[in-house]
Write a protein that holds these residues in place. Structure first.
Motif, PDB file in Angstrom:
ATOM      1  N   SER A 183     -19.340-118.047  10.790  1.00  0.00           N
ATOM      2  CA  SER A 183     -20.262-117.125  10.142  1.00  0.00           C
ATOM      3  C   SER A 183     -20.166-115.763  10.813  1.00  0.00           C
ATOM      4  N   GLN A 184     -20.984-114.823  10.330  1.00  0.00           N
ATOM      5  CA  GLN A 184     -21.055-113.496  10.939  1.00  0.00           C
ATOM      6  C   GLN A 184     -22.374-113.320  11.698  1.00  0.00           C
ATOM      7  N   LYS A 185     -22.922-114.427  12.195  1.00  0.00           N
ATOM      8  CA  LYS A 185     -24.155-114.353  12.953  1.00  0.00           C
ATOM      9  C   LYS A 185     -23.914-113.667  14.299  1.00  0.00           C
ATOM     10  N   THR A 186     -25.010-113.237  14.918  1.00  0.00           N
ATOM     11  CA  THR A 186     -24.914-112.493  16.169  1.00  0.00           C
ATOM     12  C   THR A 186     -24.138-113.263  17.229  1.00  0.00           C
ATOM     13  N   GLU A 187     -24.423-114.564  17.365  1.00  0.00           N
ATOM     14  CA  GLU A 187     -23.742-115.362  18.385  1.00  0.00           C
ATOM     15  C   GLU A 187     -22.239-115.379  18.166  1.00  0.00           C
ATOM     16  N   GLU A 188     -21.821-115.478  16.896  1.00  0.00           N
ATOM     17  CA  GLU A 188     -20.390-115.537  16.576  1.00  0.00           C
ATOM     18  C   GLU A 188     -19.721-114.195  16.845  1.00  0.00           C
ATOM     19  N   VAL A 189     -20.398-113.094  16.464  1.00  0.00           N
ATOM     20  CA  VAL A 189     -19.822-111.760  16.672  1.00  0.00           C
ATOM     21  C   VAL A 189     -19.669-111.475  18.164  1.00  0.00           C
ATOM     22  N   ILE A 190     -20.699-111.796  18.938  1.00  0.00           N
ATOM     23  CA  ILE A 190     -20.645-111.541  20.375  1.00  0.00           C
ATOM     24  C   ILE A 190     -19.569-112.390  21.039  1.00  0.00           C
ATOM     25  N   ALA A 191     -19.509-113.680  20.685  1.00  0.00           N
ATOM     26  CA  ALA A 191     -18.492-114.562  21.272  1.00  0.00           C
ATOM     27  C   ALA A 191     -17.082-114.073  20.929  1.00  0.00           C
ATOM     28  N   SER A 192     -16.876-113.605  19.707  1.00  0.00           N
ATOM     29  CA  SER A 192     -15.554-113.101  19.298  1.00  0.00           C
ATOM     30  C   SER A 192     -15.205-111.820  20.050  1.00  0.00           C
ATOM     31  N   THR A 193     -16.193-110.943  20.251  1.00  0.00           N
ATOM     32  CA  THR A 193     -15.946-109.693  20.982  1.00  0.00           C
ATOM     33  C   THR A 193     -15.599-109.973  22.433  1.00  0.00           C
ATOM     34  N   VAL A 194     -16.292-110.931  23.041  1.00  0.00           N
ATOM     35  CA  VAL A 194     -15.988-111.320  24.424  1.00  0.00           C
ATOM     36  C   VAL A 194     -14.562-111.846  24.527  1.00  0.00           C
ATOM     37  N   THR A 195     -14.159-112.691  23.574  1.00  0.00           N
ATOM     38  CA  THR A 195     -12.788-113.215  23.580  1.00  0.00           C
ATOM     39  C   THR A 195     -11.775-112.093  23.367  1.00  0.00           C
ATOM     40  N   MET A 232     -22.955-103.832  10.419  1.00  0.00           N
ATOM     41  CA  MET A 232     -23.405-105.201  10.209  1.00  0.00           C
ATOM     42  C   MET A 232     -24.706-105.425  10.980  1.00  0.00           C
ATOM     43  N   LYS A 233     -25.601-106.245  10.436  1.00  0.00           N
ATOM     44  CA  LYS A 233     -26.900-106.471  11.053  1.00  0.00           C
ATOM     45  C   LYS A 233     -26.773-107.100  12.443  1.00  0.00           C
ATOM     46  N   THR A 234     -25.693-107.826  12.666  1.00  0.00           N
ATOM     47  CA  THR A 234     -25.512-108.460  13.968  1.00  0.00           C
ATOM     48  C   THR A 234     -25.224-107.447  15.065  1.00  0.00           C
ATOM     49  N   ALA A 235     -24.820-106.236  14.682  1.00  0.00           N
ATOM     50  CA  ALA A 235     -24.533-105.194  15.677  1.00  0.00           C
ATOM     51  C   ALA A 235     -25.509-104.036  15.589  1.00  0.00           C
ATOM     52  N   VAL A 236     -25.923-103.678  14.365  1.00  0.00           N
ATOM     53  CA  VAL A 236     -26.806-102.526  14.168  1.00  0.00           C
ATOM     54  C   VAL A 236     -28.041-102.982  13.401  1.00  0.00           C
ATOM     55  N   THR A 237     -29.184-102.951  14.064  1.00  0.00           N
ATOM     56  CA  THR A 237     -30.430-103.410  13.432  1.00  0.00           C
ATOM     57  C   THR A 237     -30.894-102.441  12.351  1.00  0.00           C
ATOM     58  N   SER A 238     -30.841-101.139  12.655  1.00  0.00           N
ATOM     59  CA  SER A 238     -31.302-100.121  11.712  1.00  0.00           C
ATOM     60  C   SER A 238     -30.263 -98.997  11.640  1.00  0.00           C
ATOM     61  N   PRO A 239     -29.398 -98.990  10.619  1.00  0.00           N
ATOM     62  CA  PRO A 239     -28.385 -97.938  10.512  1.00  0.00           C
ATOM     63  C   PRO A 239     -29.009 -96.571  10.281  1.00  0.00           C
ATOM     64  N   ARG A 249     -27.580-114.252  25.658  1.00  0.00           N
ATOM     65  CA  ARG A 249     -28.903-114.351  26.262  1.00  0.00           C
ATOM     66  C   ARG A 249     -29.998-114.296  25.193  1.00  0.00           C
ATOM     67  N   HIS A 250     -31.009-115.123  25.390  1.00  0.00           N
ATOM     68  CA  HIS A 250     -32.218-115.066  24.569  1.00  0.00           C
ATOM     69  C   HIS A 250     -33.373-114.690  25.484  1.00  0.00           C
ATOM     70  N   HIS A 251     -34.168-113.717  25.074  1.00  0.00           N
ATOM     71  CA  HIS A 251     -35.266-113.226  25.900  1.00  0.00           C
ATOM     72  C   HIS A 251     -36.602-113.677  25.305  1.00  0.00           C
ATOM     73  N   LEU A 252     -37.446-114.256  26.148  1.00  0.00           N
ATOM     74  CA  LEU A 252     -38.769-114.704  25.733  1.00  0.00           C
ATOM     75  C   LEU A 252     -39.810-114.203  26.727  1.00  0.00           C
ATOM     76  N   GLN A 253     -41.002-113.929  26.238  1.00  0.00           N
ATOM     77  CA  GLN A 253     -42.129-113.597  27.104  1.00  0.00           C
ATOM     78  C   GLN A 253     -43.146-114.724  26.985  1.00  0.00           C
TER      79      GLN A 253
END
Length: 421
Positions: free
Chosen positions: A91-103, A120-127, A235-239
């Motif tokens: 898919s083009q989900k955030t996890e997939e995009v980040i993992a592909s960029t790292v590779t 893409m929303k996985t990289a840019v939240t608000s264009p 990373r996932h951030h939680l409060q």
């Protein structure tokens, strides 16, 4: 969906005496030539990395069910060498995009100074043309590799012409070469993409008279930033609030993780990766846990209060003796005698705890003296030690005669023979 004919008809309605269709098309063509002028970009080694997904997809067949599984294809290219990296994802989900960029940066052998993604929303939240908002997870990854995120403008493919051209080359040189092959897993598909990418990058480019691989190794790789020692993990951030049981609860995992009890009731930041769970308070890491454990409660004993640690370890003779030894030999001997005098050791556990609790109710010195007196008189029990401590016998300087164990000889003292029948 506009055509020249429709434009001309609208033009004639506004200007009935205007140009006829052929002349109108001539001037429209001149206008388009002016508007289509492009700027030739100059790219320096190690400067930019462009990423995008192909419009067309590849697929593989599930070996067991035969179901066709479509795959998106991630493409990354370096601005100077035109070196191309290709990887299939589910898919083009955030996890997939980040993992592909790292590779990709690992395949390049270093990271460029900036990365240019599509909007893409996985990289840019608000264009936005001037102040785009970058996806926090994507930005965290870019920061890890010291890359600046420079999103392409909305509907401006020329801002990332390098990767747009690379996508066309991928269609012609890789998709076409794999069109007759059947793959049965994502790994098989990626292995084939890797091999075809290698052949493509080793192919001599006409305008450069050398290959992309040569340009990468000769000019671009030395200019890339060195990779950090640790590979980036998503990373996932939680409060969350540290609960009264000294744990935070992560709902997505349905697990509890401990943190020092001193922070109970405070808001803490929890950072989750594939391998670790870290808990922060005001920027300071106060707890670290492995994330791949199957336990529901992940507890480190040092995070709990001392009395909770004792209960967690469980009461047994060894633990009681270890605690008693802290106060010295006298207390240890009393505890050993209390345990030995009981028919079952567990019956004496509370008595032992009560004896050692006297150190808090009085003082450690009073406990030690009380146990010494109890040993001298042979009265090793909780009640006797408590009475000695609270009646302050432990603070008296008793003469040696008062603690002599041997009875003096006296005619009024009868021996054991007088009690035999």
């Amino acid at each position: 969906h506009m055509t020249k004919q429709l434009l001309w008809e609208e033009y004639k309605r506004d200007y009935p005496d205007g140009y006829q269709y052929s002349r109108f098309c001539y001037y429209l063509q001149l206008y388009n030539r002016k508007e289509q002028a492009v700027l030739v970009g100059t790219h320096h080694p190690g400067e930019k990395m462009f990423i995008d997904f192909t419009g067309n997809k590849l697929h593989y067949a599930d070996r067991l069910t035969g179901v066709i599984v479509p795959c998106d294809v991630y493409v990354a290219t370096l601005g100077y060498s035109n070196y191309i990296f290709v990887k299939a994802t589910h898919s083009q989900k955030t996890e997939e995009v980040i993992a592909s960029t790292v590779t990709a940066v690992e395949d390049f052998g270093g990271s460029p100074r900036s990365i240019v993604p599509d909007n893409m929303k996985t990289a840019v939240t608000s264009p936005d043309r001037y102040t785009p908002v970058i996806n926090e997870a994507f930005l965290d990854m870019a920061n890890h590799y010291s890359m600046v995120v420079l999103p392409a403008r909305v509907r401006k493919p020329r801002d990332k012409a390098k990767v747009e051209r690379s996508v066309q080359i991928v269609y012609q040189r890789i998709f076409a070469a794999l069109r007759k092959q059947t793959f049965y897993s994502l790994q098989e598909l990626n292995d084939a993409l890797k091999e075809q990418s290698r052949l493509l990058n080793e192919r001599t480019m006409q305008q450069e008279e050398c290959s992309r691989q040569v340009l990468l190794e000769r000019d671009e790789r030395p200019a890339l930033q060195p990779l950090p020692k640790e590979r980036y993990e998503m990373r996932h951030h939680l409060q969350l609030t540290l609960q009264a049981n000294s744990h935070v609860y992560i709902s997505r995992q349905k697990k509890y993780y401990s943190a020092p009890y001193q922070y109970i009731g405070n808001k803490v930041q929890v950072v989750i990766t594939s391998s670790l769970v870290r808990i922060y308070f005001k920027g300071e890491c106060i707890a670290t846990h492995p994330a791949n454990r199957s336990l529901k409660y992940n507890t480190q004993d040092e995070h709990l209060p001392s009395h909770h640690q004792f209960v967690r370890k469980g009461m047994n003779e060894q633990v009681l003796k270890e605690r008693a030894s802290v106060y010295g030999d006298a207390v240890l001997k009393v505890i050993e005698q209390v345990l030995a005098s009981s028919h079952h050791p567990e019956q004496a556990f509370n008595s032992c705890l009560g004896i050692m609790a006297l150190a808090k109710k009085t003082s450690a010195e009073t406990l030690i003296k009380s146990c010494s007196i109890a040993l001298d008189f042979g009265v090793c029990s909780f009640k006797h030690v408590q009475r000695i401590a609270f009646d302050q016998f432990a603070n008296r300087n008793l003469p040696p005669s008062e603690i002599n164990k041997t009875l003096p000889a006296h005619p009024n003292i009868r021996g054991a023979a007088n009690y035999k029948h």
